[in-house]
Design an enzyme around this catalytic site. Structure first.
Site, PDB file in Angstrom:
ATOM      1  N   GLU A   1       0.833  -1.198   0.000  1.00  0.00           N
ATOM      2  CA  GLU A   1       0.000   0.000   0.000  1.00  0.00           C
ATOM      3  C   GLU A   1       0.869   1.249   0.000  1.00  0.00           C
ATOM      4  OE1 GLU A   1      -4.037  -1.572   2.076  1.00  0.00           O
ATOM      5  OE2 GLU A   1      -2.534  -0.845   3.450  1.00  0.00           O
TER       6      GLU A   1
ATOM      7  N   CYS B   1       3.540   8.536   1.068  1.00  0.00           N
ATOM      8  CA  CYS B   1       4.159   7.555   1.951  1.00  0.00           C
ATOM      9  C   CYS B   1       4.363   6.275   1.130  1.00  0.00           C
ATOM     10  CB  CYS B   1       3.203   7.332   3.123  1.00  0.00           C
ATOM     11  SG  CYS B   1       3.877   6.328   4.410  1.00  0.00           S
TER      12      CYS B   1
ATOM     13  N   CYS C   1       7.050  -6.967   6.578  1.00  0.00           N
ATOM     14  CA  CYS C   1       8.229  -6.439   7.282  1.00  0.00           C
ATOM     15  C   CYS C   1       8.648  -7.431   8.356  1.00  0.00           C
ATOM     16  CB  CYS C   1       7.907  -5.090   7.919  1.00  0.00           C
ATOM     17  SG  CYS C   1       9.344  -4.334   8.713  1.00  0.00           S
TER      18      CYS C   1
ATOM     19  N   CYS D   1       7.359  -4.692  14.659  1.00  0.00           N
ATOM     20  CA  CYS D   1       7.020  -3.790  15.764  1.00  0.00           C
ATOM     21  C   CYS D   1       5.624  -4.160  16.271  1.00  0.00           C
ATOM     22  CB  CYS D   1       7.049  -2.345  15.294  1.00  0.00           C
ATOM     23  SG  CYS D   1       8.664  -1.855  14.659  1.00  0.00           S
TER      24      CYS D   1
ATOM     25  N   CYS E   1       2.322  -2.372  14.925  1.00  0.00           N
ATOM     26  CA  CYS E   1       2.235  -2.106  13.484  1.00  0.00           C
ATOM     27  C   CYS E   1       1.565  -3.261  12.745  1.00  0.00           C
ATOM     28  CB  CYS E   1       3.638  -1.879  12.928  1.00  0.00           C
ATOM     29  SG  CYS E   1       3.696  -1.766  11.138  1.00  0.00           S
TER      30      CYS E   1
ATOM     31  N   CYS F   1      -0.987   5.921   9.987  1.00  0.00           N
ATOM     32  CA  CYS F   1       0.314   5.371  10.348  1.00  0.00           C
ATOM     33  C   CYS F   1       0.173   4.063  11.135  1.00  0.00           C
ATOM     34  CB  CYS F   1       1.019   6.418  11.199  1.00  0.00           C
ATOM     35  SG  CYS F   1       2.751   6.268  11.156  1.00  0.00           S
TER      36      CYS F   1
HETATM   37  S1  SF4 Z   1       6.766   0.084  12.044  1.00  0.00           S
HETATM   38 FE1  SF4 Z   1       5.994  -1.648  10.836  1.00  0.00          FE
HETATM   39  S2  SF4 Z   1       6.842  -1.375   8.790  1.00  0.00           S
HETATM   40 FE2  SF4 Z   1       8.021  -0.035  10.194  1.00  0.00          FE
HETATM   41  S3  SF4 Z   1       9.781  -1.298  10.827  1.00  0.00           S
HETATM   42 FE3  SF4 Z   1       8.181  -1.638  12.374  1.00  0.00          FE
HETATM   43  S4  SF4 Z   1       7.067  -3.470  11.636  1.00  0.00           S
HETATM   44 FE4  SF4 Z   1       8.276  -2.690   9.918  1.00  0.00          FE
END
Ligand code: SF4
Length: 372
Positions: free
Chosen positions: A97, A110, A117, A121, A124, A346
């Protein structure tokens, strides 16, 4: 006998040097590369025959061996607040996206750098999907091309509808180093998107060796996704911290800033999660840990997504946190939530990653930062 046609070269996936080499291989002068870059990235052209300052003969030869292939848009959504989100097909099964946020006189795009990923995190949605694969240069710069063309064609050469780009979509950009750097070079190339280096930002969770590597090839704006003021909490929220703890990270950022010609202030991103990292004691710790680095702080109230147990803090808690840091002398802004009705805010980007290849890598030892 049937012969399998050779795959054509995708011109949008070539950086300037590669395009010059390609032109030379066709018996042409290297300056043709600049003409082609202008047509593709400045004018938004995808048909080689529209490149009217190239001879007809050259266009015919080019069209036999090359093409301009941008990633396919699978879906586009527009939020009530004008934020636009595109779902973009990359490869066979992955979708990423990208989001365009219009705001007063500027529009910030963005851009995603990976399908999924591996950093994982805890706040996220992208991280929850695991990692599928790195995007190639054409898939990264193709996002900018698509967004720029969405303002209508023909594009005027000096139109600047997109004023800012942040590598802050899906993925950790520094774990896909070369294509990301090459894409940012095109974003700041006057013959392509012509953005100033101050307006192209790479946001990283803190891949320390790659920050040092970055300082050797560019001085674009760098923002740090810190999200916690101490290692114990950051280990939980941003697991890469177990490998590169806060002090190592800040040291590498100081080295990056020192390598830049200007005296710059680093933006620190800090997601505020109710009851987790939004107490005044965290604000105090944050102000102390950042004393060593000229910083401004961007607070981002957590945006909910399906499957997350975290909550957004109240407006009062956000204000209290912000006021504390401001009183300590930090420029501290609160990012307004944009596009959450279309899950474009975000931390909410999910796309879709290929089940066969994705890997969930949750613990420190599992974070196989292959590119390191
Ligand atoms: S915030 Fe999300 S996209 Fe960014 S590094 Fe952490 S897990 Fe990966």
């Amino acid at each position: 006998m049937n012969t399998v046609p050779e795959e054509k070269i995708n011109l949008i996936g070539l950086n300037k040097q590669a395009l010059e080499d390609f032109c030379i291989s066709l018996g042409e002068k290297p300056f043709r590369a600049t003409q082609i870059i202008k047509w593709i990235h400045q004018r938004g052209v995808s048909d080689i025959f529209q490149m009217t300052d190239l001879s007809k003969d050259l266009r015919e030869r080019l069209a036999k061996v090359a093409e301009i292939k941008v990633p396919e848009v699978a879906e586009e959504k527009i939020s009530e607040d004008g934020t636009r989100k595109w779902l973009i097909r990359v490869g066979e099964k992955d979708l990423v996206e990208m989001v365009l946020i219009p705001e007063n006189n500027r529009s910030t795009l963005c851009v995603s750098s990976q399908a999924g990923c591996a950093v994982d995190c805890s706040f996220c949605a992208t991280g929850k999907q695991g990692f599928s694969r790195n995007l190639s240069l054409d898939e990264i710069i193709g996002q900018v091309w698509i967004a720029a063309n969405s303002f209508g064609l023909p594009r005027e050469p000096n139109s600047r509808h997109i004023t800012n780009v942040v590598m802050m979509g899906m993925g950790e950009p520094l774990l896909n180093f070369e294509p990301v750097v090459e894409a940012m070079n095109l974003m700041t190339d006057d013959n392509a998107y012509g953005l100033s280096k101050r307006k192209v930002t790479l946001s990283t969770s803190g891949i320390v060796p790659k920050i040092d590597e970055l300082s050797k090839v560019t001085d674009i704006a760098l923002t740090i996704s810190l999200h916690a003021p101490n290692d114990e909490l950051r280990d939980e929220l941003v697991p890469i911290n177990k490998k590169y703890p806060i002090q190592e990270l800040l040291d590498s950022v100081k080295r990056y800033v020192d390598s830049c010609d200007d005296k710059r202030v680093t933006t620190i991103e800090y997601i505020l999660i109710d009851g987790i990292n939004d107490d005044l004691k965290h604000a105090k710790e944050l102000s102390e840990v950042l004393e060593q680095l000229p910083s401004k702080i961007n607070l981002i109230p957590f945006n909910a997504f399906e499957g997350s147990n975290y909550l957004k803090p109240s407006g009062n808690r956000v204000k209290r946190f912000q006021r504390y840091l401001q009183d300590k002398g930090y420029v501290t802004t609160v990012r307004s939530t944009r596009g959450d009705d279309i899950m474009a805010a975000c931390g909410q980007l999910v796309g879709q990653v290929n089940d066969k290849t994705r890997r969930k890598e949750r613990s420190r030892n599992q974070i196989k930062t292959k590119a390191i």
